[in-house]
Write an enzyme that holds these catalytic residues in place. Structure first.
Site, mmCIF file in Angstrom:
data_model
loop_
_atom_site.group_PDB
_atom_site.id
_atom_site.type_symbol
_atom_site.label_atom_id
_atom_site.label_comp_id
_atom_site.label_asym_id
_atom_site.label_seq_id
_atom_site.Cartn_x
_atom_site.Cartn_y
_atom_site.Cartn_z
ATOM 1 N N ASN A 8 0.699 -1.187 0.055
ATOM 2 C CA ASN A 8 0.148 -0.006 0.023
ATOM 3 C C ASN A 8 1.014 1.250 -0.084
ATOM 4 O OD1 ASN A 8 -1.657 2.103 0.368
ATOM 5 N ND2 ASN A 8 -2.290 1.562 2.527
ATOM 6 N N TRP A 9 0.819 2.104 -1.080
ATOM 7 C CA TRP A 9 1.662 3.169 -1.285
ATOM 8 C C TRP A 9 1.436 4.361 -0.511
ATOM 9 C CZ3 TRP A 9 4.239 3.128 -6.927
ATOM 10 C CH2 TRP A 9 4.763 1.994 -7.086
ATOM 11 N N LYS A 10 -0.002 4.237 -0.386
ATOM 12 C CA LYS A 10 -0.586 5.279 0.474
ATOM 13 C C LYS A 10 -0.445 6.481 -0.574
ATOM 14 C CE LYS A 10 -0.033 3.302 4.681
ATOM 15 N NZ LYS A 10 0.148 3.372 6.330
ATOM 16 N N HIS A 94 -9.275 1.569 5.314
ATOM 17 C CA HIS A 94 -8.260 1.697 6.068
ATOM 18 C C HIS A 94 -8.268 2.600 7.029
ATOM 19 C CE1 HIS A 94 -3.779 2.506 6.688
ATOM 20 N NE2 HIS A 94 -3.616 1.569 6.065
ATOM 21 N N GLU A 96 -6.482 4.920 8.023
ATOM 22 C CA GLU A 96 -6.159 6.400 7.860
ATOM 23 C C GLU A 96 -7.384 7.165 7.351
ATOM 24 O OE1 GLU A 96 -2.607 5.626 5.719
ATOM 25 O OE2 GLU A 96 -1.458 5.039 7.309
ATOM 26 N N GLU A 166 -5.001 -4.601 10.903
ATOM 27 C CA GLU A 166 -3.952 -3.427 10.974
ATOM 28 C C GLU A 166 -4.194 -2.844 12.348
ATOM 29 O OE1 GLU A 166 -2.141 -2.511 7.107
ATOM 30 O OE2 GLU A 166 -4.184 -1.341 7.123
ATOM 31 N N GLY A 172 2.887 2.444 10.837
ATOM 32 C CA GLY A 172 4.085 3.488 10.820
ATOM 33 C C GLY A 172 4.823 3.798 11.870
ATOM 34 N N SER A 211 3.811 -2.082 10.429
ATOM 35 C CA SER A 211 5.294 -2.015 10.370
ATOM 36 C C SER A 211 6.003 -3.390 10.067
ATOM 37 C CB SER A 211 5.705 -1.711 11.777
ATOM 38 O OG SER A 211 5.464 -0.424 12.288
ATOM 39 N N GLY A 232 2.856 -1.210 4.041
ATOM 40 C CA GLY A 232 2.721 0.337 3.861
ATOM 41 C C GLY A 232 4.395 0.866 3.586
ATOM 42 N N GLY A 233 5.041 1.418 4.694
ATOM 43 C CA GLY A 233 6.488 2.014 4.108
ATOM 44 C C GLY A 233 7.274 1.291 3.524
HETATM 45 P P1 13P Z 1 3.287 0.427 7.486
HETATM 46 O O1 13P Z 1 3.788 -0.882 6.878
HETATM 47 O O2 13P Z 1 3.915 1.730 6.994
HETATM 48 O O3 13P Z 1 3.272 0.355 9.122
HETATM 49 O O4 13P Z 1 1.788 0.592 7.137
HETATM 50 C C1 13P Z 1 0.903 -0.436 7.198
HETATM 51 C C2 13P Z 1 -0.566 0.057 6.492
HETATM 52 O O5 13P Z 1 -1.029 0.857 6.675
HETATM 53 C C3 13P Z 1 -0.735 -0.768 5.368
HETATM 54 O O6 13P Z 1 -1.785 -0.389 4.863
#
Ligand code: 13P
Length: 248
Positions: A8-10, A94, A96, A166, A172, A211, A232-233
């Site tokens: 997930n590149w956000k 999600h 966020e 999640e 993050g 993470s 994510g990251g």
């Molecule tokens: P991180 O891997 O950066 O913690 O993010 C997880 C995430 O929100 C994937 O959707």
């Protein structure tokens, strides 16, 4: 069941940056029959990425969709439009979006329905925050998110459904859930899935996200009930994501 790893590149990467990252990712990934890999770049890059992924082992995912198929919904993107550009998976609710855009479980439910109706495979995101965990409410919160997000789903749809656990406190932060914490919650999610989808619940993949890194992936993946990952990251770095996708 085949495992599923989604990056997930956000809200990251322009179109030229996306093209470069996909190139270096494809050069590093080694496809394996027991797992599916997908990436979810931002909407603006989807149509540039789709032709690059053609013929590769990587599928295209989107980060969100609207619950109507077309009409006067300024700024929104429908499942029909995502299908049109070659998207297979779509993230729903999600944390966020729940946090910054006040997406509710009711909206999550509408979006899951819309994804299924338009031929996409939804990934319903659930997870408690730090306060909810500290106060012992994590199970109640996640159970309700699953039940409401899947309202109206029937057993015949199970093979197209995914749930991603999640925990908000792990996203993050560099503080992933332990394999035991993840396994415990995945078991609870599985119970809730059985309540909604009966025996077919076993076809639903339950992913872990929060993470995930090359350093913890080989510990997390063997945990009971983990059918894949939402990254994510680390998915913004080709080498890291390729390493994660080649978990042992
Ligand atoms: P991180 O891997 O950066 O913690 O993010 C997880 C995430 O929100 C994937 O959707």
């Amino acid at each position: 069941m085949r495992r599923l790893v989604i990056g997930n590149w956000k809200m990251n990467r322009t179109v030229p940056e996306t093209v470069a990252l996909v190139g270096s990712l494809l050069a590093r990934l080694s496809p394996a029959a027991d797992r599916e890999i997908a990436i979810a770049p931002p909407f603006t890059a989807l149509s540039a990425v789709a032709p690059l992924l053609k013929g590769s082992a990587v599928l295209l995912a989107a980060q969100d969709l609207f619950w109507q198929d077309e009409g006067p919904y300024t700024g929104e993107i429908s499942g029909v439009m995502l299908q049109d550009v070659g998207v297979s998976y779509v993230l729903v609710a999600h944390s966020e979006r729940r946090r910054h855009l006040e997406e509710t479980d009711r909206i999550a439910g509408l979006k899951v329905r819309a994804a299924l109706r338009t031929g996409l495979k939804p990934v319903l995101c659930v997870g408690e925050d730090e306060v909810e965990r500290a106060s012992g409410r994590a199970f109640t919160v996640v159970r309700a998110q699953v039940a409401r997000g899947l309202e109206g789903c029937v057993p015949g749809e199970a093979s197209r459904l995914q749930v991603a656990y999640e925990p908000v406190w792990a996203i993050g932060t560099g503080r992933a859930a332990s394999p035991a914490q993840a396994a415990e919650m995945h078991d609870l999610i599985r119970q809730e899935l059985r309540a909604v989808l009966k025996d077919s619940a076993r076809a639903v993949r339950v992913l872990y996200g929060g993470s995930v890194t090359p350093d913890n992936v080989d510990e997390l993946m063997p945990a009971p009930g983990i059918d894949g990952l939402l990254v994510g990251g680390a998915s913004l770095h080709a080498e890291q994501f390729a390493r994660i996708a080649s978990y042992r």
